[in-house]
Design a protein around this motif. Structure first.
Motif, short mmCIF file in Angstrom:
data_model
loop_
_atom_site.label_atom_id
_atom_site.label_comp_id
_atom_site.label_asym_id
_atom_site.label_seq_id
_atom_site.Cartn_x
_atom_site.Cartn_y
_atom_site.Cartn_z
N ARG A 11 0.86 -1.15 0.02
CA ARG A 11 -0.13 -0.14 0.00
C ARG A 11 1.00 1.33 -0.08
O ARG A 11 1.88 1.11 0.60
CB ARG A 11 -0.97 0.25 1.36
CG ARG A 11 -1.89 -1.08 1.17
CD ARG A 11 -2.97 -0.70 0.02
NE ARG A 11 -4.33 -1.66 0.30
CZ ARG A 11 -5.29 -1.17 -0.01
NH1 ARG A 11 -5.76 -0.27 -0.58
NH2 ARG A 11 -6.32 -2.07 0.21
N TRP A 13 0.29 4.24 1.14
CA TRP A 13 0.67 4.88 2.67
C TRP A 13 1.62 3.99 3.40
O TRP A 13 2.12 4.77 4.05
CB TRP A 13 -0.86 4.88 3.52
CG TRP A 13 -1.40 3.47 3.91
CD1 TRP A 13 -2.27 2.91 3.24
CD2 TRP A 13 -1.18 2.81 4.86
NE1 TRP A 13 -2.52 1.69 3.66
CE2 TRP A 13 -1.84 1.72 4.82
CE3 TRP A 13 -0.50 3.24 6.16
CZ2 TRP A 13 -1.89 0.63 6.08
CZ3 TRP A 13 -0.38 1.96 7.05
CH2 TRP A 13 -1.04 0.76 6.97
N GLN A 16 4.74 5.13 2.35
CA GLN A 16 5.32 6.70 2.91
C GLN A 16 5.82 6.46 4.25
O GLN A 16 6.78 6.80 4.76
CB GLN A 16 4.18 7.41 2.47
CG GLN A 16 4.71 9.03 2.89
CD GLN A 16 3.50 9.92 2.45
OE1 GLN A 16 2.33 9.55 1.90
NE2 GLN A 16 3.67 10.95 3.01
N THR A 23 1.42 10.02 7.39
CA THR A 23 0.44 10.08 6.19
C THR A 23 -0.79 9.85 6.55
O THR A 23 -1.28 9.42 7.46
CB THR A 23 0.93 9.10 4.92
OG1 THR A 23 0.22 9.33 4.10
CG2 THR A 23 0.59 7.61 5.61
N SER A 25 -3.97 8.71 3.97
CA SER A 25 -3.91 8.14 2.70
C SER A 25 -5.11 8.84 1.85
O SER A 25 -6.05 9.19 2.66
CB SER A 25 -4.24 6.61 2.75
OG SER A 25 -5.57 6.43 3.09
N ASP A 26 -5.25 8.56 0.68
CA ASP A 26 -6.22 8.93 -0.28
C ASP A 26 -7.41 8.16 0.29
O ASP A 26 -7.00 6.68 0.80
CB ASP A 26 -6.13 8.88 -1.65
CG ASP A 26 -5.16 9.85 -2.31
OD1 ASP A 26 -5.11 11.06 -1.51
OD2 ASP A 26 -4.51 9.65 -3.20
N LEU A 28 -9.57 4.68 0.10
CA LEU A 28 -9.23 3.43 -0.29
C LEU A 28 -10.42 2.34 0.21
O LEU A 28 -11.02 2.69 1.37
CB LEU A 28 -7.93 2.97 -0.08
CG LEU A 28 -7.36 3.03 1.33
CD1 LEU A 28 -7.54 1.64 2.26
CD2 LEU A 28 -5.80 3.39 1.33
N PHE A 38 -10.22 6.00 5.14
CA PHE A 38 -8.87 6.67 5.16
C PHE A 38 -7.99 5.98 6.36
O PHE A 38 -8.41 5.56 7.08
CB PHE A 38 -8.96 8.29 5.42
CG PHE A 38 -9.54 9.06 4.57
CD1 PHE A 38 -9.07 9.82 3.71
CD2 PHE A 38 -11.08 9.54 5.14
CE1 PHE A 38 -9.77 10.60 2.80
CE2 PHE A 38 -11.62 10.30 4.23
CZ PHE A 38 -11.06 10.86 2.96
N THR A 59 -8.13 3.92 11.15
CA THR A 59 -8.78 4.14 9.89
C THR A 59 -9.91 5.27 10.41
O THR A 59 -10.31 5.22 11.50
CB THR A 59 -9.50 2.95 9.61
OG1 THR A 59 -10.24 2.10 10.41
CG2 THR A 59 -8.52 1.91 8.97
N ASN A 84 -7.60 15.48 -2.57
CA ASN A 84 -6.78 14.27 -2.10
C ASN A 84 -5.18 14.52 -2.36
O ASN A 84 -4.91 15.70 -2.40
CB ASN A 84 -7.10 13.01 -3.26
CG ASN A 84 -6.63 13.37 -4.59
OD1 ASN A 84 -6.06 14.20 -5.18
ND2 ASN A 84 -7.20 12.32 -5.63
N SER A 85 -4.36 13.50 -2.54
CA SER A 85 -3.01 13.73 -2.19
C SER A 85 -2.37 14.21 -3.42
O SER A 85 -1.21 14.83 -3.65
CB SER A 85 -2.32 12.51 -1.97
OG SER A 85 -2.32 11.56 -2.96
#
Length: 89
Positions: A11, A13, A16, A23, A25-26, A28, A38, A59, A84-85
């Motif tokens: 993944r 995230w 990173q 981070t 995340s976008d 998902l 997220f 999450t 988003n990112s």
């Protein structure tokens, strides 16, 4: 019982996090829940060096995010949006 795939090393995230950055995340689809979420995560480092040894995170359900946004108090003429990112609304 069916075994769930909990390996997150592929993944974005997680990758990173392993560079040492926190981070968010976008959106998902969670592998264990099948729901839109997220991921909010931070690296775990040792006191000897700054190399990440793992990650801690949690999450946030998309529904919760939308609830928070819809309850924001806005000034007249203002609006709320999320990016988003990649900077895409």
């Amino acid at each position: 019982t069916e075994q769930m795939d909990t390996d997150v090393s592929d993944r974005a995230w997680f990758k990173q996090i392993m560079t040492g950055e926190m981070t968010v995340s976008d959106p998902l689809i969670g592998r264990t829940t099948g729901r839109f979420i997220f991921i909010v995560a931070a690296p775990i480092t040792s006191s000897e060096d700054s190399q990440p040894r793992g990650a801690v995170g949690g999450t946030v359900k998309i529904d919760r995010f939308l609830q928070i946004i819809s309850n924001l108090q806005q000034e007249p003429g203002s609006y709320v949006f999320a990016l988003n990112s990649q900077g895409v609304p």
